[in-house]
Design a protein around this motif. Structure first.
Motif, PDB file in Angstrom:
ATOM      1  N   LYS A  92       0.695  -1.095   0.038  1.00  0.00           N
ATOM      2  CA  LYS A  92       0.044   0.092  -0.033  1.00  0.00           C
ATOM      3  C   LYS A  92       0.896   1.265  -0.053  1.00  0.00           C
ATOM      4  O   LYS A  92       2.124   1.207   0.327  1.00  0.00           O
ATOM      5  CB  LYS A  92      -0.925   0.026   1.349  1.00  0.00           C
ATOM      6  CG  LYS A  92      -0.363  -0.168   2.526  1.00  0.00           C
ATOM      7  CD  LYS A  92      -1.420  -0.150   3.415  1.00  0.00           C
ATOM      8  CE  LYS A  92      -0.828  -0.354   4.886  1.00  0.00           C
ATOM      9  NZ  LYS A  92      -1.878  -0.633   5.973  1.00  0.00           N
ATOM     10  N   VAL A  95       1.342   6.662   3.965  1.00  0.00           N
ATOM     11  CA  VAL A  95       0.643   7.985   3.801  1.00  0.00           C
ATOM     12  C   VAL A  95       1.328   9.118   3.926  1.00  0.00           C
ATOM     13  O   VAL A  95       1.015  10.262   3.230  1.00  0.00           O
ATOM     14  CB  VAL A  95      -0.250   8.013   5.313  1.00  0.00           C
ATOM     15  CG1 VAL A  95      -1.004   9.362   5.505  1.00  0.00           C
ATOM     16  CG2 VAL A  95      -1.427   6.913   5.531  1.00  0.00           C
ATOM     17  N   LEU A  98       2.365  11.034   0.631  1.00  0.00           N
ATOM     18  CA  LEU A  98       1.251  11.798   0.114  1.00  0.00           C
ATOM     19  C   LEU A  98       1.017  13.126   0.546  1.00  0.00           C
ATOM     20  O   LEU A  98       1.144  13.547   1.928  1.00  0.00           O
ATOM     21  CB  LEU A  98      -0.147  10.829   0.092  1.00  0.00           C
ATOM     22  CG  LEU A  98      -0.091   9.629  -0.671  1.00  0.00           C
ATOM     23  CD1 LEU A  98      -1.300   8.695  -0.054  1.00  0.00           C
ATOM     24  CD2 LEU A  98      -0.185   9.571  -2.162  1.00  0.00           C
ATOM     25  N   THR A 103      -5.627  11.120  -0.704  1.00  0.00           N
ATOM     26  CA  THR A 103      -5.680   9.717  -0.203  1.00  0.00           C
ATOM     27  C   THR A 103      -5.718   8.767  -0.896  1.00  0.00           C
ATOM     28  O   THR A 103      -6.123   8.783  -2.318  1.00  0.00           O
ATOM     29  CB  THR A 103      -7.166   9.655   0.670  1.00  0.00           C
ATOM     30  OG1 THR A 103      -7.313  11.059   1.313  1.00  0.00           O
ATOM     31  CG2 THR A 103      -7.213   8.619   1.208  1.00  0.00           C
ATOM     32  N   MET A 105      -6.094   4.773  -0.730  1.00  0.00           N
ATOM     33  CA  MET A 105      -6.264   3.654   0.414  1.00  0.00           C
ATOM     34  C   MET A 105      -6.784   2.503  -0.295  1.00  0.00           C
ATOM     35  O   MET A 105      -7.793   2.656  -1.135  1.00  0.00           O
ATOM     36  CB  MET A 105      -6.848   4.094   1.590  1.00  0.00           C
ATOM     37  CG  MET A 105      -8.138   4.643   1.434  1.00  0.00           C
ATOM     38  SD  MET A 105      -8.781   5.008   3.225  1.00  0.00           S
ATOM     39  CE  MET A 105      -7.881   6.034   3.848  1.00  0.00           C
ATOM     40  N   ALA A 110     -11.253   2.473   3.490  1.00  0.00           N
ATOM     41  CA  ALA A 110     -12.078   3.521   3.341  1.00  0.00           C
ATOM     42  C   ALA A 110     -13.746   3.363   3.912  1.00  0.00           C
ATOM     43  O   ALA A 110     -14.338   4.558   4.110  1.00  0.00           O
ATOM     44  CB  ALA A 110     -11.943   3.613   1.875  1.00  0.00           C
ATOM     45  N   THR A 113     -13.078   4.695   7.359  1.00  0.00           N
ATOM     46  CA  THR A 113     -12.821   5.977   7.521  1.00  0.00           C
ATOM     47  C   THR A 113     -13.483   7.064   6.673  1.00  0.00           C
ATOM     48  O   THR A 113     -13.644   8.147   7.152  1.00  0.00           O
ATOM     49  CB  THR A 113     -11.027   5.950   7.413  1.00  0.00           C
ATOM     50  OG1 THR A 113     -11.079   5.650   5.892  1.00  0.00           O
ATOM     51  CG2 THR A 113     -10.291   4.985   8.161  1.00  0.00           C
ATOM     52  N   ARG A 114     -13.857   6.768   5.477  1.00  0.00           N
ATOM     53  CA  ARG A 114     -14.438   7.658   4.935  1.00  0.00           C
ATOM     54  C   ARG A 114     -15.856   7.163   4.312  1.00  0.00           C
ATOM     55  O   ARG A 114     -16.316   7.167   3.195  1.00  0.00           O
ATOM     56  CB  ARG A 114     -13.573   8.123   3.662  1.00  0.00           C
ATOM     57  CG  ARG A 114     -12.441   9.036   3.838  1.00  0.00           C
ATOM     58  CD  ARG A 114     -12.813  10.368   4.638  1.00  0.00           C
ATOM     59  NE  ARG A 114     -13.743  11.210   3.881  1.00  0.00           N
ATOM     60  CZ  ARG A 114     -13.282  12.051   3.319  1.00  0.00           C
ATOM     61  NH1 ARG A 114     -12.112  12.319   3.028  1.00  0.00           N
ATOM     62  NH2 ARG A 114     -14.038  12.781   2.773  1.00  0.00           N
ATOM     63  N   THR A 145      -9.376   0.023  -4.790  1.00  0.00           N
ATOM     64  CA  THR A 145      -8.627   1.149  -4.437  1.00  0.00           C
ATOM     65  C   THR A 145      -9.556   2.385  -4.361  1.00  0.00           C
ATOM     66  O   THR A 145     -10.342   2.648  -5.180  1.00  0.00           O
ATOM     67  CB  THR A 145      -7.361   1.695  -5.169  1.00  0.00           C
ATOM     68  OG1 THR A 145      -6.739   0.412  -5.654  1.00  0.00           O
ATOM     69  CG2 THR A 145      -6.547   2.709  -4.945  1.00  0.00           C
ATOM     70  N   ILE A 147      -9.336   6.566  -4.329  1.00  0.00           N
ATOM     71  CA  ILE A 147      -8.298   7.678  -4.436  1.00  0.00           C
ATOM     72  C   ILE A 147      -9.241   9.044  -4.169  1.00  0.00           C
ATOM     73  O   ILE A 147     -10.061   8.913  -4.739  1.00  0.00           O
ATOM     74  CB  ILE A 147      -7.477   7.951  -5.969  1.00  0.00           C
ATOM     75  CG1 ILE A 147      -6.447   6.617  -6.276  1.00  0.00           C
ATOM     76  CG2 ILE A 147      -6.840   9.254  -6.038  1.00  0.00           C
ATOM     77  CD1 ILE A 147      -5.989   6.554  -7.629  1.00  0.00           C
ATOM     78  N   HIS A 148      -8.738   9.799  -3.254  1.00  0.00           N
ATOM     79  CA  HIS A 148      -9.633  10.833  -3.050  1.00  0.00           C
ATOM     80  C   HIS A 148      -8.819  12.174  -3.188  1.00  0.00           C
ATOM     81  O   HIS A 148      -7.547  12.273  -2.571  1.00  0.00           O
ATOM     82  CB  HIS A 148     -10.326  10.923  -1.920  1.00  0.00           C
ATOM     83  CG  HIS A 148     -10.992  12.140  -1.461  1.00  0.00           C
ATOM     84  ND1 HIS A 148     -10.704  13.004  -0.464  1.00  0.00           N
ATOM     85  CD2 HIS A 148     -12.283  12.466  -1.917  1.00  0.00           C
ATOM     86  CE1 HIS A 148     -11.718  14.177  -0.452  1.00  0.00           C
ATOM     87  NE2 HIS A 148     -12.630  13.750  -1.329  1.00  0.00           N
TER      88      HIS A 148
END
Ligand SMILES: Nc1ncnc2c1ncn2[C@@H]1O[C@H](COP(=O)(O)OP(=O)(O)OP(=O)(O)O)[C@@H](O)[C@H]1O
Ligand SMILES: [Mg+2]
Lengths: 425, 254
Positions: A92, A95, A98, A103, A105, A110, A113-114, A145, A147-148
């Motif tokens: 991975k 953190v 980046l 983001t 992850m 995710a 967390t999101r 994956t 990606i944000h």
């Protein structure tokens, strides 16, 4: 009973997935129901008329078990990389590599967390209504994956997502969600590697927010017995740009369905595709560009190079909604037949409901230019190298659009060795 | 250097060259003139190795070797060069990259090591200067979007880089303005040497004021019907081709 209606050997595992999040659970069970209703497409479906699904349905694929594979060949020194092998995260992105607001992850973390992002976007861009393979993917574990890019976040390094599938008679279902918020920008390289008699059924969903810019390179690199049937769905908001370079280098069946919605004024989509096929392989790109609002632009450039008895299909639909005035939509599809037994189908489809628009499309199927070939040879370059150079030149426009230098030059070398003098056909 | 013996060539069963005899020694320049459609480009193409043409009889010796046994690329590597009447546009293949590939193929054939990028660029600059080739054309795709004159100049530039033993220039002068004609001719003259021969195909004796030929031949209806010194070109300019008969029987009677 005809062979077409016979029970496929591939019976996808549709057991209920144990998701940690109720959102994923709901998505999964709806998709499972939908796939059971739809089943695999048949050649009676207009969208699948020219695709033989035999490489998918005629083998008893089962979920790929944990395995290892050397992925060095696809590493990009200039990128941050997330790697999955057989639908399992193996590497991975740290953190601290980046910048703030970016983001990268695994989707399952995710969901914890999101959940806001997952709830808002996952499954909302790729439709399960009419796409059986999207339903099939969504009914699985949703490994992949996220990606944000937060508003205004820009990332200069490419983000490299590698999905490898290795083994025989094994299937994977990679899933990618990319959310680029207002004013953000990034470059993503997504590579699907198939090593062995593999089947990959990926789904990629992309939301490009207002004034955001996303460059997406999508590569399919399979063993001769491998197949990949996947889709890309993107929604592009006002003043945003989505740029796709979709490259597929063989395999029994490599099909990509690309759907792009231009949802905000002055949105721009640039879609390039290159398909290489040989042997008895099939390559296909089915594109829908939907101009929903005024003042948007889109460009499609699709190329295919065919050897032996292979087949390539391009279907490019441009839809211009009634009030999508001042649309500028362009499409060109060209196929290079390097063998008399290869077959290329290029089907532009225009559905235009507005009157003040500019839509152009052109499509050609042809051989290498004999005059050019003689010119090169008459200067001392042997026939095979000349053929390779001309073929590379044919593909150059598409390769030239790939923003990551390492990827571009690797593909150029690969093409030259596949199509040039080293090839013994 | 080059010897053609009774060369007959047909395409699609249609005989175009009907028995050509021609001998060119090292260091000589031979001009070939003749009406449209008489077979001049056909002759050039057959010598360069274009495969559509069928050699029905005769033979061609190039540096003592049987030329017709070699494929186009081998002929080029052995030192034969054709400046095309209609140079081909090749989108996507860079002019410099192409030329370097060609030069290194020829060098390999001669047992020389490939030129590295720096030496090659040096060579290219030097040669581009000889024909006053716009350096921008080096960066573009081969002939793509070049003007008629630029294409012709590019052909002579390629010749200057590849340094052939025998160069065939097929109407390199057509489409050139007066200055370009002079520059290209000077380019050709600068390459003249005791080891290098030229076949210059042209419709205009004007070119032969710049590139002085050792002999002039008239090709008419697939045959060489007259050969002479450079004064023959002047006579053709004044009298046209009608006075020359292509039928050998009539000619014998004359
Ligand atoms: N590929 C071909 N197929 C059919 N006929 C051909 C082909 N190439 C040449 N010919 C014919 O052969 C004859 C000689 O053509 P060629 O091009 O050699 O003439 P040329 O002397 O070079 O004429 P020009 O002065 O106009 O350049 C012409 O009648 C032409 O139509
Ligand atoms: Mg001619």
């Amino acid at each position: 009973m005809t062979t077409m209606a016979s029970t496929p050997l591939f019976q996808p595992d549709l057991t209920v997935q144990a998701h940690t999040s109720p959102i994923l659970e709901t998505l999964g069970s709806e998709a499972r129901d939908r796939f059971q209703e739809l089943g695999f497409p048949s050649r009676r479906d207009e969208d699948w008329r020219l695709t033989s699904l035999a490489p998918v349905t005629n083998s008893a694929f089962s979920k790929a078990p944990a395995a290892t594979i050397s992925t060095e060949r696809w590493s990009l020194p200039e990128a941050v990389t997330i790697t999955f092998v057989n639908d399992r995260l193996v590497d991975k992105v740290a953190v601290d590599s980046l910048p703030p607001g970016v983001t990268v992850m695994p989707l399952d973390s995710a969901a914890g967390t999101r959940p806001d992002l997952i709830e808002k976007y996952l499954g909302s861009l790729a439709s399960i209504d009419d796409q059986p393979f999207v339903a099939l993917n969504t009914a699985q574990a949703l490994e992949g994956t996220l990606i944000h890019l937060a508003p205004g976040a820009t990332f200069d390094q490419p983000i490299n997502i590698l999905y490898a599938t290795t083994g025989d008679d094994v299937v994977t279902y990679p899933r990618t969600l990319i959310v680029a918020e207002e004013g953000s920008s990034a470059t993503v390289v997504e590579t699907f590697v198939g090593d062995g008699k593999t089947l990959t059924c990926p789904v990629t969903e992309i939301a490009v927010g207002p004034k955001a810019s996303l460059s997406h390179t999508r590569l399919i690199e399979l063993s001769p017995a491998g197949s990949c049937v996947g889709s890309v769905s993107a929604a592009v908001e006002q003043h945003a740009t989505y740029r796709l370079s979709s490259v597929s280098l063989g395999g029994s069946l490599a099909r990509t369905d690309i759907r792009v919605g231009l949802n905000g004024e002055y949105a721009d989509a640039i879609l390039d595709g290159l398909t290489l096929v040989g042997g008895d392989d099939q390559g296909a790109a089915h594109v829908i560009v939907d101009h929903r609002v005024p003042n948007c632009t889109s460009t499609q450039r699709f190329r295919s190079v065919l050897d032996d008895r292979s087949k390539a299909v391009f279907t490019g639909r441009i839809i211009v909604a009634e009030d999508a005035q001042k649309t500028d939509a362009r499409q060109s599809s060209r196929s290079l037949l390097r063998s008399p037994d290869a077959v290329a189908h290029n089907n532009p489809q225009l559905e235009i409901y507005a009157d003040d628009v500019r839509c152009t499309h052109g499509s050609t199927v042809g051989q290498l230019d004999e005059e050019a070939l003689f010119y090169l040879r008459a200067r001392g370059i042997d026939r095979l190298t000349s053929q390779g150079l001309l073929t590379l030149a044919f593909a150059a426009e598409v390769l030239g659009g790939i923003p990551v230098e390492t990827v571009r030059s690797r593909l150029e070398d690969l093409l030259m060795s596949r199509l040039g003098p080293e090839t013994v056909r | 250097m080059l010897e053609l013996k009774n060369l007959h060539v047909a395409i699609g069963g249609n005989e175009i060259l009907k028995g050509i005899d021609l001998k060119i020694n090292a260091g000589e320049v031979h001009a070939i003139m003749g009406p449209n459609g008489s077979g001049k480009s056909t002759l050039a193409s057959v010598l360069a190795g274009r495969e559509e043409y069928e050699v029905t009889s005769g033979e061609v010796l190039f540096q003592g070797e049987n030329l017709l046994d070699l494929d186009a690329e081998t002929r080029a590597r052995e030192g034969l060069f054709l400046a095309f009447q209609y140079p081909v546009e090749i989108p996507g293949v860079g002019n410099t990259y192409f030329l370097r590939t060609a030069l290194n193929a020829i060098r390999e054939h001669r047992g020389q090591p490939p030129l590295d990028a720096i030496d090659f660029l040096q060579l290219v600059r030097e040669k581009a200067d000889i024909v006053k080739l716009d350096p921008a054309l080096l960066k573009r795709a081969v002939n793509e979007g070049f003007s008629g004159g630029e294409k012709k100049r590019n052909e002579i530039f390629h010749m200057a880089v590849l340094e052939p033993r025998l160069a065939i220039l097929d109407e390199t002068d057509s489409g050139l303005d007066i200055d370009a004609l002079r520059i290209v001719s000077e380019g050709v003259n600068s390459l003249r040497s005791p080891e290098r021969s030229f076949i210059v195909i042209t419709h205009y004796q004007r070119l032969l004021d710049h590139i002085i030929p050792d002999s002039v031949h008239v090709l008419k209806d697939g045959r060489i019907v007259e050969s002479g010194g450079r004064e023959l070109a002047l006579e053709l300019e004044a009298r046209g081709y009608d006075w020359l008969d292509s039928d050998p029987a009539l000619e014998a009677a004359r």
